[in-house]
Design a protein around this motif. Structure first.
Motif, PDB file in Angstrom:
ATOM      1  N   SER A  72       0.816  -1.217   0.000  1.00  0.00           N
ATOM      2  CA  SER A  72       0.000   0.000   0.000  1.00  0.00           C
ATOM      3  C   SER A  72       0.850   1.268   0.000  1.00  0.00           C
ATOM      4  O   SER A  72       0.335   2.357  -0.266  1.00  0.00           O
ATOM      5  CB  SER A  72      -0.935   0.006   1.212  1.00  0.00           C
ATOM      6  OG  SER A  72      -0.203   0.127   2.425  1.00  0.00           O
ATOM      7  N   PHE A  73       2.163   1.133   0.291  1.00  0.00           N
ATOM      8  CA  PHE A  73       3.063   2.289   0.297  1.00  0.00           C
ATOM      9  C   PHE A  73       4.005   2.285  -0.907  1.00  0.00           C
ATOM     10  O   PHE A  73       4.982   3.018  -0.933  1.00  0.00           O
ATOM     11  CB  PHE A  73       3.897   2.305   1.584  1.00  0.00           C
ATOM     12  CG  PHE A  73       3.092   2.585   2.825  1.00  0.00           C
ATOM     13  CD1 PHE A  73       2.721   3.875   3.156  1.00  0.00           C
ATOM     14  CD2 PHE A  73       2.690   1.533   3.639  1.00  0.00           C
ATOM     15  CE1 PHE A  73       1.979   4.121   4.292  1.00  0.00           C
ATOM     16  CE2 PHE A  73       1.948   1.776   4.783  1.00  0.00           C
ATOM     17  CZ  PHE A  73       1.581   3.075   5.104  1.00  0.00           C
ATOM     18  N   MET A  74       3.721   1.451  -1.888  1.00  0.00           N
ATOM     19  CA  MET A  74       4.558   1.388  -3.084  1.00  0.00           C
ATOM     20  C   MET A  74       3.947   2.184  -4.223  1.00  0.00           C
ATOM     21  O   MET A  74       2.723   2.257  -4.365  1.00  0.00           O
ATOM     22  CB  MET A  74       4.738  -0.073  -3.526  1.00  0.00           C
ATOM     23  CG  MET A  74       5.541  -0.928  -2.571  1.00  0.00           C
ATOM     24  SD  MET A  74       5.728  -2.616  -3.194  1.00  0.00           S
ATOM     25  CE  MET A  74       6.649  -3.353  -1.840  1.00  0.00           C
ATOM     26  N   GLY A  75       4.804   2.733  -5.041  1.00  0.00           N
ATOM     27  CA  GLY A  75       4.339   3.429  -6.227  1.00  0.00           C
ATOM     28  C   GLY A  75       3.890   2.448  -7.294  1.00  0.00           C
ATOM     29  O   GLY A  75       4.170   1.250  -7.230  1.00  0.00           O
ATOM     30  N   THR A  76       3.206   2.966  -8.287  1.00  0.00           N
ATOM     31  CA  THR A  76       2.658   2.114  -9.350  1.00  0.00           C
ATOM     32  C   THR A  76       3.748   1.358 -10.086  1.00  0.00           C
ATOM     33  O   THR A  76       3.627   0.153 -10.353  1.00  0.00           O
ATOM     34  CB  THR A  76       1.849   2.961 -10.346  1.00  0.00           C
ATOM     35  OG1 THR A  76       0.826   3.662  -9.644  1.00  0.00           O
ATOM     36  CG2 THR A  76       1.216   2.084 -11.404  1.00  0.00           C
TER      37      THR A  76
ATOM     38  N   ALA B  25      -8.602  -4.542  -8.599  1.00  0.00           N
ATOM     39  CA  ALA B  25      -7.336  -5.249  -8.400  1.00  0.00           C
ATOM     40  C   ALA B  25      -6.512  -5.349  -9.676  1.00  0.00           C
ATOM     41  O   ALA B  25      -5.292  -5.291  -9.637  1.00  0.00           O
ATOM     42  CB  ALA B  25      -7.604  -6.647  -7.843  1.00  0.00           C
ATOM     43  N   LYS B  26      -7.131  -5.495 -10.822  1.00  0.00           N
ATOM     44  CA  LYS B  26      -6.389  -5.692 -12.066  1.00  0.00           C
ATOM     45  C   LYS B  26      -5.869  -4.379 -12.631  1.00  0.00           C
ATOM     46  O   LYS B  26      -4.877  -4.365 -13.347  1.00  0.00           O
ATOM     47  CB  LYS B  26      -7.292  -6.385 -13.091  1.00  0.00           C
ATOM     48  CG  LYS B  26      -7.653  -7.815 -12.722  1.00  0.00           C
ATOM     49  CD  LYS B  26      -8.501  -8.452 -13.815  1.00  0.00           C
ATOM     50  CE  LYS B  26      -8.854  -9.880 -13.453  1.00  0.00           C
ATOM     51  NZ  LYS B  26      -9.674 -10.528 -14.493  1.00  0.00           N
ATOM     52  N   GLU B  27      -6.540  -3.276 -12.333  1.00  0.00           N
ATOM     53  CA  GLU B  27      -6.184  -2.007 -12.951  1.00  0.00           C
ATOM     54  C   GLU B  27      -5.198  -1.204 -12.119  1.00  0.00           C
ATOM     55  O   GLU B  27      -4.231  -0.665 -12.641  1.00  0.00           O
ATOM     56  CB  GLU B  27      -7.446  -1.177 -13.189  1.00  0.00           C
ATOM     57  CG  GLU B  27      -8.459  -1.851 -14.115  1.00  0.00           C
ATOM     58  CD  GLU B  27      -9.725  -1.048 -14.240  1.00  0.00           C
ATOM     59  OE1 GLU B  27      -9.800   0.031 -13.600  1.00  0.00           O
ATOM     60  OE2 GLU B  27     -10.644  -1.478 -14.949  1.00  0.00           O
ATOM     61  N   LYS B  28      -5.449  -1.134 -10.815  1.00  0.00           N
ATOM     62  CA  LYS B  28      -4.610  -0.308  -9.949  1.00  0.00           C
ATOM     63  C   LYS B  28      -4.204  -1.138  -8.732  1.00  0.00           C
ATOM     64  O   LYS B  28      -4.918  -1.185  -7.732  1.00  0.00           O
ATOM     65  CB  LYS B  28      -5.363   0.949  -9.524  1.00  0.00           C
ATOM     66  CG  LYS B  28      -5.814   1.820 -10.702  1.00  0.00           C
ATOM     67  CD  LYS B  28      -6.581   3.028 -10.213  1.00  0.00           C
ATOM     68  CE  LYS B  28      -7.035   3.889 -11.377  1.00  0.00           C
ATOM     69  NZ  LYS B  28      -7.805   5.070 -10.935  1.00  0.00           N
ATOM     70  N   LEU B  29      -3.068  -1.761  -8.825  1.00  0.00           N
ATOM     71  CA  LEU B  29      -2.642  -2.674  -7.774  1.00  0.00           C
ATOM     72  C   LEU B  29      -2.362  -1.953  -6.458  1.00  0.00           C
ATOM     73  O   LEU B  29      -2.700  -2.447  -5.390  1.00  0.00           O
ATOM     74  CB  LEU B  29      -1.388  -3.423  -8.236  1.00  0.00           C
ATOM     75  CG  LEU B  29      -1.558  -4.290  -9.491  1.00  0.00           C
ATOM     76  CD1 LEU B  29      -0.238  -4.923  -9.861  1.00  0.00           C
ATOM     77  CD2 LEU B  29      -2.607  -5.349  -9.265  1.00  0.00           C
ATOM     78  N   GLY B  30      -1.724  -0.768  -6.540  1.00  0.00           N
ATOM     79  CA  GLY B  30      -1.428  -0.022  -5.318  1.00  0.00           C
ATOM     80  C   GLY B  30      -2.683   0.422  -4.605  1.00  0.00           C
ATOM     81  O   GLY B  30      -2.799   0.303  -3.376  1.00  0.00           O
ATOM     82  N   VAL B  31      -3.653   0.916  -5.363  1.00  0.00           N
ATOM     83  CA  VAL B  31      -4.918   1.340  -4.766  1.00  0.00           C
ATOM     84  C   VAL B  31      -5.662   0.146  -4.183  1.00  0.00           C
ATOM     85  O   VAL B  31      -6.315   0.246  -3.143  1.00  0.00           O
ATOM     86  CB  VAL B  31      -5.782   2.064  -5.822  1.00  0.00           C
ATOM     87  CG1 VAL B  31      -7.146   2.409  -5.256  1.00  0.00           C
ATOM     88  CG2 VAL B  31      -5.083   3.314  -6.302  1.00  0.00           C
ATOM     89  N   ALA B  32      -5.556  -1.003  -4.850  1.00  0.00           N
ATOM     90  CA  ALA B  32      -6.195  -2.214  -4.335  1.00  0.00           C
ATOM     91  C   ALA B  32      -5.607  -2.610  -2.985  1.00  0.00           C
ATOM     92  O   ALA B  32      -6.329  -3.034  -2.083  1.00  0.00           O
ATOM     93  CB  ALA B  32      -6.039  -3.353  -5.338  1.00  0.00           C
ATOM     94  N   MET B  33      -4.293  -2.454  -2.834  1.00  0.00           N
ATOM     95  CA  MET B  33      -3.646  -2.751  -1.555  1.00  0.00           C
ATOM     96  C   MET B  33      -4.152  -1.818  -0.460  1.00  0.00           C
ATOM     97  O   MET B  33      -4.448  -2.238   0.660  1.00  0.00           O
ATOM     98  CB  MET B  33      -2.126  -2.621  -1.691  1.00  0.00           C
ATOM     99  CG  MET B  33      -1.473  -3.633  -2.613  1.00  0.00           C
ATOM    100  SD  MET B  33      -1.468  -5.292  -1.904  1.00  0.00           S
ATOM    101  CE  MET B  33      -0.501  -6.166  -3.161  1.00  0.00           C
TER     102      MET B  33
END
Length: 281
Positions: free
Chosen positions: A30-34, A241-249
């Motif tokens: 959740s603290f990682m960039g795209t 989850a498939k489109e924005k992994l960081g936001v999903a976290m």
């Protein structure tokens, strides 16, 4: 003796480590960039012939995913409110339906009691897939599909809390009940002033477990709710989850917080409920 103890401790620590790994990955992700998160687990979603990797700590920590979710995704808060609106009334309803039912099973003897309680147990252990069609037909008959009540009403009449609470009410000493009756307490006062306080552990454990199940429910909302504006937060996560992994976290972390707080509050009551449900009559 000490060697066996250290061996057991080592095995338990190893098992707990494997349990904590997904949680740690979710929090650090959740603290990682795209770019960073896509480089590590992107191959999983793009079918590349590469292995996914993971950094123990983010190389370039950022709060951008939190900002994107909390400030630029109003739909997240709508679905969070939907979860609260669909889960909390169901739990309140259980207090009015399941608690009196559990008291009746625990304290009274009546014709057909064992058969009825067996029916409760059968309904409790049956998975949702078995009762899905019948539940759908009933809700459709009463025009409750695609409404919040499609999730609230089945939760209110759940048989699981009755099974948990019944053991606690049954363990109340008969001498205490008889003393209350000698003092002039009627059935309602006995239930309200003795049954509920002494069965509080069972009630809380049932409510905590009911919250965790309802908060994380996926199949019921997918089956009974067709309007996406009514979807709870549990359905928001796979949608992104498939489109924005960081936001999903980030969404997973925030959705997990209420469940963790409720679990930490009711942990000792859950343990008591599990112990009570295993007591042989």
């Amino acid at each position: 003796m000490k060697k066996k103890r250290f061996l057991s401790l080592g095995i338990l620590l190893t098992i707990s480590l494997f349990i904590w790994i997904p949680l740690w990955m979710m929090v650090t992700g959740s603290f990682m960039g795209t770019q960073e998160i896509n480089e590590m687990i992107g191959p999983v979603f793009s079918n590349e012939n590469k292995l996914a990797t993971w950094h123990f700590i983010p190389d370039f920590p950022t709060l951008k995913p939190y900002v994107e979710l909390l400030l630029d995704s109003p739909n997240f808060f709508v679905m969070f409110w939907n979860s609260c609106r669909q889960v909390i009334p169901g739990l309140i309803g259980q207090l009015f339906i399941a608690v009196p039912a559990a008291w009746s099973f625990g304290r009274y003897n009546f014709k057909g009691k064992k058969l009825l309680f067996i029916l409760y147990i059968v309904l409790m252990i049956m998975p949702f897939q078995v009762t899905m069609v019948s539940s759908y037909l009933v809700l459709n008959k009463f025009h409750l599909l695609n409404t919040d009540f499609a999730l609230i009403l089945p939760n209110i009449f759940s048989t699981f809390p009755v099974f948990i609470m019944e053991k606690f009410f049954k363990s109340i000493p008969k001498s205490l009940i008889e003393a209350a009756k000698i003092d002039g307490a009627g059935e309602f006062k006995t239930f309200f002033y003795i049954g509920i306080p002494m069965g509080a552990s069972g009630i809380i454990s049932a409510i905590v477990l009911g919250f965790l199940e309802a908060w994380n429910g996926i199949e019921q909302p997918l089956t009974f709710l067709k309007d996406k504006s009514l979807w709870p937060l549990s359905l928001y996560l796979p949608d992104i989850a498939k489109e924005k992994l960081g936001v999903a976290m980030v969404a997973s972390v925030i959705a997990m917080i209420p469940a963790i707080l409720i679990f930490l509050f009711g942990q000792k009551y859950i343990e008591q409920g599990i112990a009570a449900s295993g007591i042989k009559e």
